[in-house]
Design a protein around this motif. Structure first.
Motif, short mmCIF file in Angstrom:
data_model
loop_
_atom_site.label_atom_id
_atom_site.label_comp_id
_atom_site.label_asym_id
_atom_site.label_seq_id
_atom_site.Cartn_x
_atom_site.Cartn_y
_atom_site.Cartn_z
N MET A 44 4.66 15.42 4.31
CA MET A 44 4.60 14.01 3.92
C MET A 44 3.36 13.71 3.09
SD MET A 44 7.37 12.61 4.76
CE MET A 44 7.92 14.21 4.13
N LYS A 45 2.25 14.35 3.41
CA LYS A 45 1.03 14.18 2.62
C LYS A 45 1.26 14.67 1.20
CE LYS A 45 -3.88 15.37 2.42
NZ LYS A 45 -4.99 16.11 3.06
N SER A 46 1.90 15.82 1.06
CA SER A 46 2.17 16.38 -0.27
C SER A 46 3.13 15.49 -1.06
CB SER A 46 2.76 17.79 -0.14
OG SER A 46 1.84 18.66 0.46
N LEU A 47 4.16 14.96 -0.38
CA LEU A 47 5.12 14.09 -1.06
C LEU A 47 4.45 12.80 -1.52
CD1 LEU A 47 8.04 13.59 -1.94
CD2 LEU A 47 8.50 12.70 0.36
N GLU A 48 3.61 12.23 -0.68
CA GLU A 48 2.90 11.00 -1.06
C GLU A 48 1.95 11.26 -2.23
OE1 GLU A 48 2.79 8.40 3.08
OE2 GLU A 48 1.24 9.93 2.75
N GLU A 49 1.30 12.41 -2.23
CA GLU A 49 0.40 12.74 -3.33
C GLU A 49 1.19 12.92 -4.63
OE1 GLU A 49 -1.69 16.18 -2.02
OE2 GLU A 49 -3.12 15.04 -0.77
N GLU A 50 2.36 13.54 -4.54
CA GLU A 50 3.20 13.76 -5.71
C GLU A 50 3.67 12.43 -6.30
OE1 GLU A 50 5.63 15.57 -8.64
OE2 GLU A 50 3.92 16.26 -7.48
N LEU A 51 4.06 11.50 -5.41
CA LEU A 51 4.56 10.20 -5.87
C LEU A 51 3.45 9.21 -6.18
CD1 LEU A 51 7.50 9.78 -3.33
CD2 LEU A 51 7.70 10.36 -5.74
N GLY A 52 2.27 9.46 -5.63
CA GLY A 52 1.15 8.55 -5.87
C GLY A 52 1.23 7.25 -5.09
N LYS A 54 1.85 5.50 -0.84
CA LYS A 54 1.93 5.72 0.60
C LYS A 54 3.33 5.36 1.06
CE LYS A 54 -0.45 4.56 4.95
NZ LYS A 54 -0.63 5.99 5.33
N LEU A 55 4.02 6.31 1.68
CA LEU A 55 5.41 6.11 2.10
C LEU A 55 5.54 5.69 3.55
CD1 LEU A 55 6.97 9.31 0.46
CD2 LEU A 55 7.10 6.97 -0.41
N LEU A 56 4.57 6.09 4.38
CA LEU A 56 4.70 5.91 5.83
C LEU A 56 3.45 5.29 6.43
CD1 LEU A 56 5.97 9.52 6.57
CD2 LEU A 56 7.43 7.51 6.44
N MET A 64 6.66 3.90 10.61
CA MET A 64 7.31 2.81 9.88
C MET A 64 7.22 3.11 8.39
SD MET A 64 8.28 0.62 12.23
CE MET A 64 8.51 -0.91 11.33
N LEU A 65 8.28 2.80 7.65
CA LEU A 65 8.24 2.94 6.20
C LEU A 65 7.46 1.79 5.59
CD1 LEU A 65 11.88 4.00 5.22
CD2 LEU A 65 9.92 5.45 5.74
N THR A 66 6.63 2.12 4.59
CA THR A 66 5.97 1.08 3.80
C THR A 66 7.00 0.49 2.84
OG1 THR A 66 5.34 2.65 2.08
CG2 THR A 66 3.80 2.37 3.92
N ASP A 67 6.60 -0.52 2.09
CA ASP A 67 7.50 -1.08 1.08
C ASP A 67 7.92 -0.01 0.08
OD1 ASP A 67 7.38 -3.55 2.27
OD2 ASP A 67 5.87 -4.36 0.90
N ALA A 68 6.95 0.82 -0.32
CA ALA A 68 7.26 1.92 -1.25
C ALA A 68 8.22 2.91 -0.62
CB ALA A 68 5.97 2.62 -1.68
#
Length: 309
Positions: A44-52, A54-56, A64-68
């Motif tokens: 999840m850390k790698s995915l968030e870094e790739e997308l730029g 915060k997902l969770l 919980m999911l963030t808005d993003a």
């Protein structure tokens, strides 16, 4: 992403993200995907870094999911569905494998679906069943957003352009109370008998609660004194303790009525009937595992169709 963590999004990261969105739990996700929890965190850390983004958000043990994250989830779901379809059409056998994600409210999960889950597990041990307990409009939203493959609802018959609804059975309702309740000895009831009585009801977005509430008001009842619960079991326990009157589907009351822990009050509810239905999205690709689940559900649960009015 390669083993060193260079920024290329991976299918396994999307699967982990989707499973987290379904379970809201790192430990449960790790168990389902056969990972250690640290692997979930790293992906999840790698995915968030790739997308730029915060997902969770982690709130104690809950995810919980963030808005993003909410915005990204339908795209991740579509990619995973496309990958599943691609695997199937390029395989020679097309055996039922993978995951079927099911949504249903508490009543149907506890009193209607266990036999289906047991039968499916016996017939298709290679398919993982993932259950999402949802209620009200959350169920149809989950189907439209691709968060579930199949949902079960107890409602008026659903007619929708984008959702297919398969009728399973009609379910009737009973008004019940403790044998010690003031109204339990009455041979008949009129609307004035409910004055100052407490009603133990499900949450407000529940279709049969809305119907019942409106029907009593239409018959001249004063504003009802209501206690609202998210759990049918809590409603039954409170009713058995003499705290009020409950309106529940017959399937949830069989044991308590048989053992005399609750009594049916003499109030005509013959017109209160809702359909147990199975729904899936018309535009979603139906994998072999989903198709197998739907077929077994029809065989295991469906009764002869009667009037839906």
């Amino acid at each position: 992403m390669n083993e060193e963590g260079a920024g290329v999004m991976e299918i396994r990261q999307l699967k982990t993200f989707w499973t987290l969105a379904s379970t809201c739990s790192f430990s449960r996700t790790a168990e389902l995907l056969s990972y250690v929890p640290s692997t979930i965190t790293m992906q999840m850390k790698s995915l968030e870094e790739e997308l730029g983004v915060k997902l969770l958000d982690r709130l104690g043990k809950t995810v919980m999911l963030t808005d993003a994250g909410q915005q990204f989830l339908p795209y991740a779901t579509k990619i995973l569905n496309d990958v599943e379809e691609a695997k199937y059409v390029t395989s020679q056998h097309g055996e039922a494998t993978g995951t079927v994600t099911i949504g249903a409210d508490e009543v149907l999960c506890a009193y209607f679906l266990p036999s289906l889950f047991k039968r499916f597990r016996e017939d298709f041990p290679g398919v993982r069943l993932l259950f999402r307990p949802l209620s009200g409009q959350e169920l149809r939203y989950s189907l439209r957003e691709g968060l579930t493959d199949v949902i079960f609802v107890l409602d008026d018959f659903v007619e929708s352009k984008d959702l297919h609804s398969e009728f399973l059975k009609n379910e009737h309702f009973r008004m019940v109370a403790s044998p010690d309740h003031l109204l339990a000895t009455h041979s008949s009831l009129v609307i004035d008998d409910f004055h100052k009585q407490h009603f133990l009801l499900t949450e407000k977005n529940c279709s049969y609660r809305t119907y019942f509430h409106q029907s009593l008001l239409n018959k001249g009842a004063d504003a009802l004194t209501e206690l609202e619960f998210h759990s049918v079991e809590a409603i039954k326990q409170c009713a058995m303790a003499g705290l009020g009157i409950a309106l529940l589907p017959e399937m949830a009351l069989q044991e308590e009525l048989r053992e005399g822990k609750l009594m049916v009050l003499p109030w005509d509810l013959s017109g209160v009937s809702f359909s147990a239905q199975m729904l899936w999205h018309r535009e979603k690709w139906i994998s072999p595992s989903i198709a197998a689940f739907i077929q077994i559900a029809k065989s295991e649960l469906k009764t002869e169709e009667v009037s839906r009015t």
